[in-house]
Motif scaffolding. Structure first.
Motif, PDB file in Angstrom:
ATOM      1  N   SER A   7       0.816  -1.218   0.000  1.00  0.00           N
ATOM      2  CA  SER A   7       0.000   0.000   0.000  1.00  0.00           C
ATOM      3  C   SER A   7       0.849   1.267   0.000  1.00  0.00           C
ATOM      4  CB  SER A   7      -0.926   0.009   1.224  1.00  0.00           C
ATOM      5  OG  SER A   7      -0.170  -0.055   2.420  1.00  0.00           O
ATOM      6  N   GLY A   8       2.083   1.155  -0.490  1.00  0.00           N
ATOM      7  CA  GLY A   8       2.992   2.297  -0.482  1.00  0.00           C
ATOM      8  C   GLY A   8       4.274   1.912   0.222  1.00  0.00           C
ATOM      9  N   CYS A   9       5.016   2.911   0.701  1.00  0.00           N
ATOM     10  CA  CYS A   9       6.317   2.636   1.318  1.00  0.00           C
ATOM     11  C   CYS A   9       6.538   3.557   2.511  1.00  0.00           C
ATOM     12  CB  CYS A   9       7.433   2.807   0.284  1.00  0.00           C
ATOM     13  SG  CYS A   9       9.085   2.460   0.908  1.00  0.00           S
ATOM     14  N   GLY A  10       6.305   3.029   3.690  1.00  0.00           N
ATOM     15  CA  GLY A  10       6.501   3.826   4.903  1.00  0.00           C
ATOM     16  C   GLY A  10       5.330   3.690   5.855  1.00  0.00           C
ATOM     17  N   PHE A  42       3.742   5.503   7.980  1.00  0.00           N
ATOM     18  CA  PHE A  42       2.725   6.526   8.215  1.00  0.00           C
ATOM     19  C   PHE A  42       1.811   6.790   7.021  1.00  0.00           C
ATOM     20  CE2 PHE A  42       6.176   8.069  11.201  1.00  0.00           C
ATOM     21  CZ  PHE A  42       5.604   7.494  12.315  1.00  0.00           C
ATOM     22  N   ASP A  43       2.229   6.391   5.828  1.00  0.00           N
ATOM     23  CA  ASP A  43       1.376   6.654   4.658  1.00  0.00           C
ATOM     24  C   ASP A  43       1.361   5.504   3.653  1.00  0.00           C
ATOM     25  OD1 ASP A  43       3.892   6.872   3.513  1.00  0.00           O
ATOM     26  OD2 ASP A  43       3.731   9.017   3.046  1.00  0.00           O
ATOM     27  N   GLY A  44       1.992   4.385   4.001  1.00  0.00           N
ATOM     28  CA  GLY A  44       2.060   3.254   3.077  1.00  0.00           C
ATOM     29  C   GLY A  44       2.218   1.950   3.824  1.00  0.00           C
ATOM     30  N   SER A  45       2.837   0.956   3.193  1.00  0.00           N
ATOM     31  CA  SER A  45       3.109  -0.312   3.859  1.00  0.00           C
ATOM     32  C   SER A  45       4.201  -0.135   4.910  1.00  0.00           C
ATOM     33  CB  SER A  45       3.575  -1.348   2.837  1.00  0.00           C
ATOM     34  OG  SER A  45       2.518  -1.763   2.009  1.00  0.00           O
ATOM     35  N   GLU A  46       4.049  -0.814   6.038  1.00  0.00           N
ATOM     36  CA  GLU A  46       5.081  -0.841   7.067  1.00  0.00           C
ATOM     37  C   GLU A  46       6.255  -1.626   6.489  1.00  0.00           C
ATOM     38  OE1 GLU A  46       7.275  -0.347  10.310  1.00  0.00           O
ATOM     39  OE2 GLU A  46       7.055  -2.301   9.344  1.00  0.00           O
ATOM     40  N   GLY A  62       0.778  -1.223   8.245  1.00  0.00           N
ATOM     41  CA  GLY A  62       1.194   0.146   7.985  1.00  0.00           C
ATOM     42  C   GLY A  62      -0.059   0.968   7.731  1.00  0.00           C
ATOM     43  N   PHE A  63       0.013   2.269   7.986  1.00  0.00           N
ATOM     44  CA  PHE A  63      -1.178   3.103   7.841  1.00  0.00           C
ATOM     45  C   PHE A  63      -1.686   3.159   6.402  1.00  0.00           C
ATOM     46  CE2 PHE A  63       0.143   4.925  11.987  1.00  0.00           C
ATOM     47  CZ  PHE A  63      -1.056   4.751  12.660  1.00  0.00           C
ATOM     48  N   GLY A  64      -0.840   2.771   5.437  1.00  0.00           N
ATOM     49  CA  GLY A  64      -1.315   2.710   4.062  1.00  0.00           C
ATOM     50  C   GLY A  64      -2.472   1.750   3.900  1.00  0.00           C
TER      51      GLY A  64
END
Length: 219
Positions: free
Chosen positions: A9-12, A14-18, A95-97
């Motif tokens: 769901s992304g990278c990171g 707070f806004d993507g995959s953990e 992750g938050f993503g």
């Protein structure tokens, strides 16, 4: 056995995959001798967070698929290309993503909706009798995906567990090192960084989840 699909769901965190959860999932699959293929939605993520400050980067946009490619080392396909017949199971790291880009739980709470492409992919695996794994906050989607009574865990956070229950799920408290299995829907979930104090704790539960999903594939 066939490869296992991993939906990012992304990278990171707070806004993507953990990132730890994603890499640990791929590592565990590799150590189990199971091939995998990463997928991600090809659209802009909800917002971009500066991971150094924790603040939203106003006016900045990033694509979920492009960001997820960082974790997958470029070996990734758009979620629209996922063919369920080609895979034995699916796993969704947290992750938050997962709560911002795969569904909108981060802003809508118990009234959230799962994105149509994510809904279609996850339900197709269940319809085909194939298992699924959900980590961290990703299990919050389970009641929306599988309906009344589906069992799952986000750990022990009371507020998130209450939202899970409000949506019709049967939440079960769970240690970071353990898993919850719903045999009816063939769904496995584990808290990961909803509870993990370090990467080693996250790894233990993730390994158990991967082992359980692989075992269910081999029945």
């Amino acid at each position: 056995m066939k490869p296992i699909a991993v939906i990012l769901s992304g990278c990171g965190v707070f806004d993507g995959s953990e990132i730890h959860e994603s890499v640990l999932t791929l590592l565990s699959l590799s150590r189990a001798g199971v091939a995998y293929q990463c997928f991600a939605p090809d659209r802009d993520q909800r917002h971009v967070v500066n991971h150094l400050t924790g603040e939203v980067a106003e006016g900045e946009q990033r694509n979920i698929l492009v960001e997820s490619a960082r974790i997958a080392r470029g070996e990734i396909q758009p979620l629209s290309a996922l063919v369920v017949d080609d895979f034995a199971a699916v796993i969704l790291p947290g992750g938050f993503g997962a709560a911002k880009n795969l569904c909108d739980f981060a802003v809508a709470g118990a009234g959230c909706e799962v994105e149509e492409d994510v809904m279609a992919a996850c339900r197709a695996f269940t319809a085909a009798g194939k298992p699924s794994g959900f980590l961290c906050i990703a299990p919050i989607m389970l009641p929306k995906l599988y309906g009344e009574g589906v069992k799952g865990t986000i750990g022990t956070d009371a507020g998130t567990a209450e939202a899970f229950t409000q949506m019709g799920g049967a939440h079960q408290d769970c240690l970071v090192t353990d898993i919850v299995v719903d045999e009816v829907h063939q769904v496995v979930s584990s808290p990961a960084y909803m509870l993990a104090g370090n990467v080693a704790e996250a790894a233990e539960g993730i390994d158990k989840l991967v082992q359980q999903v692989v075992a269910m594939c081999q029945r």
